[in-house]
Scaffold this active site. Structure first.
Site, mmCIF file in Angstrom:
data_model
loop_
_atom_site.group_PDB
_atom_site.id
_atom_site.type_symbol
_atom_site.label_atom_id
_atom_site.label_comp_id
_atom_site.label_asym_id
_atom_site.label_seq_id
_atom_site.Cartn_x
_atom_site.Cartn_y
_atom_site.Cartn_z
ATOM 1 N N CYS A 1 0.971 -1.025 -0.156
ATOM 2 C CA CYS A 1 0.039 -0.161 0.004
ATOM 3 C C CYS A 1 0.885 1.326 -0.029
ATOM 4 O O CYS A 1 0.588 2.374 -0.885
ATOM 5 C CB CYS A 1 -0.867 -0.051 1.009
ATOM 6 S SG CYS A 1 -2.163 -1.343 1.066
ATOM 7 N N GLY A 2 1.850 1.398 0.855
ATOM 8 C CA GLY A 2 2.820 2.354 0.819
ATOM 9 C C GLY A 2 3.320 2.844 -0.760
ATOM 10 O O GLY A 2 3.698 3.611 -0.717
#
Length: 162
Positions: free
Chosen positions: A49-50
């Site tokens: 996600c990052g």
């Protein structure tokens, strides 16, 4: 586990209002008249996600060429989003689909009830509020930005800007 069924192209995008900070909300219909990219993702702070949100931050100017507004959505709270956005130097709204948990993700057909998170799902919504493209990526895979840019190109929103 039941596979989620993302809303398909041609469907009216369900309107919503979600917190973007602890004291501000964003309403999807505020963006009528321009394309919107909804990027549902499982959770702040996870490595994939990052990477995905950082990539979208880097290509914001490409999205802007089409007049598109990017909105990230996960079940994390507004305070968690604020810390994540600051740490990753993100310059687009992260919306908290926190309470009732996953309500917006459910309306878009991308909530993973067994896991308590949303799918890694993308929607491109046109200026009239109609979903023109949707895609659900495996949770562990960063879907990148090329398909989003292709969908924006197909909207015709970027004509004359290349």
């Amino acid at each position: 586990m039941k596979q989620s069924t993302a809303l398909p192209a041609g469907t009216a995008a369900p309107d919503f209002s979600l917190p973007s900070t602890p004291d501000q909300t964003v309403t999807l219909s505020e963006f009528r008249g321009r394309p919107v990219i909804l990027a549902f993702y499982p959770a702040d702070w996870s490595p994939v996600c990052g990477d995905q949100m950082s990539l979208y931050n880097e290509v914001r100017d490409e999205f802007a060429r089409f007049g598109a507004q990017l909105l990230g959505v996960s079940v994390d709270g507004a305070w968690c989003h604020a810390a994540f956005a600051k740490d990753r130097r993100l310059h687009f709204p992260l919306l908290a689909d926190f309470e009732p948990k996953g309500e917006v993700a459910r309306r878009y057909g991308v909530y993973r009830a067994a896991d308590g998170i949303s799918e890694r799902a993308l929607f491109v919504i046109d200026a009239d509020g109609i979903i023109r493209w949707s895609y659900v990526s495996p949770v562990g895979v960063n879907p990148g930005a090329d398909s989003i840019l292709d969908a924006l190109e197909k909207l015709g929103a970027g004509k004359g800007t290349r």
